[in-house]
Design an enzyme around this catalytic site. Structure first.
Site, PDB file in Angstrom:
ATOM      1  N   ARG A 176       2.183  -2.720  -3.415  1.00  0.00           N
ATOM      2  CA  ARG A 176       1.567  -1.473  -2.977  1.00  0.00           C
ATOM      3  C   ARG A 176       0.066  -1.658  -2.793  1.00  0.00           C
ATOM      4  NH1 ARG A 176       5.274  -0.327  -7.035  1.00  0.00           N
ATOM      5  NH2 ARG A 176       6.945   1.156  -6.477  1.00  0.00           N
ATOM      6  N   LYS A 227       3.745   1.011 -11.000  1.00  0.00           N
ATOM      7  CA  LYS A 227       3.722   2.417 -11.391  1.00  0.00           C
ATOM      8  C   LYS A 227       4.240   2.537 -12.816  1.00  0.00           C
ATOM      9  CE  LYS A 227       4.195   4.780  -6.940  1.00  0.00           C
ATOM     10  NZ  LYS A 227       5.031   5.710  -6.139  1.00  0.00           N
ATOM     11  N   HIS A 283       1.147   0.704   3.794  1.00  0.00           N
ATOM     12  CA  HIS A 283       2.534   0.907   3.374  1.00  0.00           C
ATOM     13  C   HIS A 283       3.513   0.372   4.414  1.00  0.00           C
ATOM     14  CE1 HIS A 283       5.242   2.623   0.442  1.00  0.00           C
ATOM     15  NE2 HIS A 283       5.955   3.168   1.405  1.00  0.00           N
ATOM     16  N   ARG A 334       4.012  -3.175   3.798  1.00  0.00           N
ATOM     17  CA  ARG A 334       4.982  -3.322   2.696  1.00  0.00           C
ATOM     18  C   ARG A 334       6.401  -3.194   3.242  1.00  0.00           C
ATOM     19  NH1 ARG A 334       5.992  -2.201  -2.962  1.00  0.00           N
ATOM     20  NH2 ARG A 334       7.299  -0.362  -3.299  1.00  0.00           N
ATOM     21  N   HIS A 340      11.049  -1.569  -7.416  1.00  0.00           N
ATOM     22  CA  HIS A 340      11.856  -0.359  -7.527  1.00  0.00           C
ATOM     23  C   HIS A 340      12.938  -0.549  -8.586  1.00  0.00           C
ATOM     24  CE1 HIS A 340      10.005   1.706  -4.254  1.00  0.00           C
ATOM     25  NE2 HIS A 340      10.393   0.847  -3.331  1.00  0.00           N
ATOM     26  N   TYR A 390      16.011  -0.289   4.826  1.00  0.00           N
ATOM     27  CA  TYR A 390      15.822  -1.616   5.415  1.00  0.00           C
ATOM     28  C   TYR A 390      17.131  -2.172   5.961  1.00  0.00           C
ATOM     29  CZ  TYR A 390      11.726  -0.811   2.587  1.00  0.00           C
ATOM     30  OH  TYR A 390      10.613  -0.231   2.034  1.00  0.00           O
TER      31      TYR A 390
END
Length: 356
Positions: A210, A234, A306, A309, A332, A341
């Site tokens: 990120r 995160k 982003h 990414r 994730h 994707y």
């Protein structure tokens, strides 16, 4: 926004907030939440508390004086009135937004409030080891997510990805062709940061980390031998993320000029730095967003970090057909977010077959 300006803006907002919001802010710093996230949350709280005062829900004159009991006793109807206020006020008072704020903005506001309420009702402790209150009205409010199929998302996003040879093509364009579009003055400015800018873009394209993770990378975090970069995900979790070999040469070129060009010393631990008035500092997210937009628009289409990414994620899935691997690479916890994707790749495969 520069870090110094960001901190100043945060301090201004903190000055008008109730004490329990300041406690919330301090608590989230320890996780840590990024300053950008906390700034956005504080702006949402300013809007919410201003509404509480202006609407008379809180019988006080200043945001600072809004008590915990106001939040504890806030009804579902009160919150619904606030949501209607968000939808209707721009239509009434401005010419720029005809139909009020977007659903995305409303969801962001409610997300910020949910975080505050969760802290006040579950996480904080008073002198008796109990939360400030237990009634969480935010649990009664539903958010409406934007309705969009994977096919629609894939269609909207795939034109903004640099897939296949375009990944290296984008980097080569910045390296060799971009300068030809510039005036002499602009070219001089470009050369000052060329190696750094290429290294930043290469890192995101090669690892999929990120933007916030990229700007917070320190010198010690990036290993040129193992080709792994350590980042803070995160929630404050540390993660070791492998990056593709093509990025290594850009890192090496940047490191060759970093100390002399940006006047760094041993105390300047940030990997990506900028120089202002002969003082080096960590580059901020908004600067990266601007440079990515500038180069990508000149190359093909204006994109955000982003989207870079997304580019890595799509290319990685095309090579592996593994949603688990892509999820791990992106940091994730679930493979659900990688469905996009797979849909993009399926469309690309179909297009390839059509051309046979």
């Amino acid at each position: 926004m520069k870090r110094e300006q960001l901190i100043q803006n945060i301090e201004k907002l903190k000055h008008i907030m109730p004490s329990y919001v300041l406690e919330y802010y301090q608590s989230k710093l320890t996780i840590p939440y990024s300053l950008n996230t906390l700034y956005e949350y504080l702006k949402e709280y300013e809007r919410f508390f201003s509404w509480l005062v202006d609407s008379g829900v809180a019988d006080v004159d200043k945001i600072t004086d809004v008590s915990l009991s106001v939040l504890e006793n806030l009804t579902k109807r009160d919150l619904e009135s606030f949501i209607l206020y968000l939808r209707e006020r721009p239509r009434l008072n401005t010419r720029s937004t005809r139909y009020g704020v977007s659903q995305t903005t409303i969801n962001r506001t409610l997300s910020a409030l949910s975080s505050l309420y969760k802290y006040l009702t579950e996480e904080v402790e008073n002198e008796d080891g109990e939360p400030y209150f237990y009634r969480n009205v935010m649990k009664k409010v539903q958010t409406k997510k934007k309705s969009e199929t994977l096919a629609s998302r894939a269609e909207n996003i795939k034109g903004k990805l640099f897939l296949g040879d375009e990944t290296q093509g984008f980097l080569d364009y910045i390296d060799n062709e971009y300068e030809k579009t510039l005036s002499n003055r602009a070219r001089s400015s470009f050369f000052k940061n060329k190696e750094r800018d290429l290294a930043i873009i290469a890192l995101i394209l090669a690892s999929g980390i990120r933007l916030s993770e990229a700007v917070n990378v320190d010198l010690r975090d990036l290993n040129l031998i193992t080709m792994v970069v350590e980042v803070t995900r995160k929630g404050g979790k540390r993660d070791a993320v492998p990056y593709a070999p093509f990025a290594k040469t850009y890192f090496e070129r940047y490191l060759e000029v970093r100390s002399q060009r940006y006047k760094t010393t041993a105390k300047d631990t940030a990997f990506f730095v900028t120089l202002y008035r002969d003082v080096p500092s960590r580059i901020d997210p908004s600067s990266v967003e601007k440079l990515v937009a500038k180069y990508s628009q000149a190359f093909k289409v204006r994109v955000t970090p982003h989207k870079l990414r997304h580019t890595l994620a799509t290319r990685l899935y095309a090579q592996t057909n593994s949603q688990v691997l892509v999820s791990n690479q992106l940091g994730h916890a679930s493979t659900q977010v990688t469905d996009l994707y797979t849909h993009i790749i399926n469309e690309e495969q179909k297009n390839a077959l059509d051309n046979l």
